[in-house]
Design an enzyme around this catalytic site. Sequence first.
Site, mmCIF file in Angstrom:
data_model
loop_
_atom_site.group_PDB
_atom_site.id
_atom_site.type_symbol
_atom_site.label_atom_id
_atom_site.label_comp_id
_atom_site.label_asym_id
_atom_site.label_seq_id
_atom_site.Cartn_x
_atom_site.Cartn_y
_atom_site.Cartn_z
ATOM 1 N N GLY A 195 -18.141 7.919 -2.571
ATOM 2 C CA GLY A 195 -17.014 8.233 -3.329
ATOM 3 C C GLY A 195 -17.038 6.992 -4.659
ATOM 4 O O GLY A 195 -18.124 6.518 -4.754
ATOM 5 N N ASN A 196 -16.015 6.404 -5.104
ATOM 6 C CA ASN A 196 -16.117 5.384 -6.054
ATOM 7 C C ASN A 196 -16.855 4.226 -5.605
ATOM 8 O O ASN A 196 -17.707 3.730 -6.286
ATOM 9 C CB ASN A 196 -14.705 5.203 -6.623
ATOM 10 C CG ASN A 196 -14.836 3.796 -7.508
ATOM 11 O OD1 ASN A 196 -15.094 2.817 -7.316
ATOM 12 N ND2 ASN A 196 -14.656 4.293 -8.752
ATOM 13 N N GLY A 234 -18.767 3.610 -2.604
ATOM 14 C CA GLY A 234 -19.954 3.923 -2.302
ATOM 15 C C GLY A 234 -21.276 4.211 -3.213
ATOM 16 O O GLY A 234 -22.282 3.838 -3.188
ATOM 17 N N LYS A 280 0.769 -1.124 -0.002
ATOM 18 C CA LYS A 280 0.060 -0.024 0.124
ATOM 19 C C LYS A 280 0.994 1.153 0.084
ATOM 20 O O LYS A 280 2.073 1.232 0.486
ATOM 21 C CB LYS A 280 -0.963 -0.047 1.226
ATOM 22 C CG LYS A 280 -2.010 0.962 1.029
ATOM 23 C CD LYS A 280 -3.179 0.431 0.333
ATOM 24 C CE LYS A 280 -4.537 0.955 0.205
ATOM 25 N NZ LYS A 280 -5.466 0.143 0.210
#
Length: 415
Positions: free
Chosen positions: A222-223, A225, A109
């Site tokens: 966002g993307n 949700g 990450k």
Amino acid sequence: MPSKIQKEGPFEGALKQLEKTRKLISLEENIYAQLKAPKRFLQVSIPVRMDNGSVRVFTGYRSQYNDSRGPYKGGIRFHPDVNESEVKALSMWMTWKCAVVGIPLGGGKGGVIVNPRELSVGELERLSRGYIQAVFAFLGPQLDVPAPDVYTDPKIMGWMLDEYEKLLGHHAPGVITGKPLSIGGSAARGYSTAQGGVYVLSNAAAKLKLSKDAKVAIQGFGNAGSNMADLLAKKGYKIVAVSDSKGAIYKAKGLDVAALAAHKQKTGGVANFAGAQKLEDIIGCDCDILVLAALENSVTLENAKSIKAKLVFELANGPVSPGADEVLAGDGVSIIPDILANAGGVAVSYFEQAQNASNYYWTEAEVLQKLEKLMNDAFDAVWERKEKYKTTLRLGAHILAVERVAQAMRDRGLN
Ligand code: GLU
């Protein structure tokens, strides 16, 4: 008053989760020791020429947690709250996530401490390219493969790919996923986190006998949700509440998700959507399914008891704190854990890499068919562990993940 658990960083929580999992299975001490820290952790300073001529130095990270099953894999987050503990935890969870869905990748990450909304497009591009310059030597299709995460998107992946290929001197589309379609992206990657979530939720709803007219609340638009809201509404679920960083709204009869997306596009948020009530707190709202699609620790010891939903679905990474997790389990609330619930994103990232490697591209229908099978298989494997160990779905998923990672380590002679 902040609790002790909230003050503890996400990585400490992730380590405790590992310890809990380890107690349930037989895991060699030698393997456990290697799973307690990232294999490599990079901190970099990224100088960026700002539009006003000054240079601002941003701090970036890349945590390469474990690569026993394949190259490190995981997104890059641009957010003001990014920190070392968070990036480490997220990279450990990527390791488990890839193992849960059985793809040949490890976990990594990255992140940069920045509020991208305060940057101009030019500044954002220079920061994205600067990040790649800083970690270039440690990336590669066979080494470490980034992707989008919170506040990063295909446009940023495009700049990052271009920078990487310029430094390398030739094409290497498999170095990054979540790219625009024109430069090697995969069909369906844009909404794959949510799509994978829908497949998992369908499995869970069948097992837990949830009715189709269940009321759904979604934290985060966002993307992940917003696509989840759209896909679930199309399947007939009633989306009664939605929130984003600026506000929350409720409508008992169900929100018109397409109109809400247009409203957000126009106004920058979901607040003040016509016909909906303002909501103080989405976590405790009246709903059957609560989808968490924002950031870590949205549900803590402070608000866990207020949850009315029977099912909590972790579309974000780590949205339920370890303390809240125990409270909810005690109250009989089912939690579909992040490393299963949101794995559709990285699953299609893997498909994207496979397409890049063969330079042969699949149709959207082909991608979805493969994704559905992969998510169904992962759900069944997690459910099987949950039953076998008479535990929660979260621990079932962690047991499956640690079993698979440990097996790869044994097969490499690392035990
Ligand atoms: N950022 C996404 C996640 O947390 C996707 C990672 C990827 O595709 O590598 O799962």
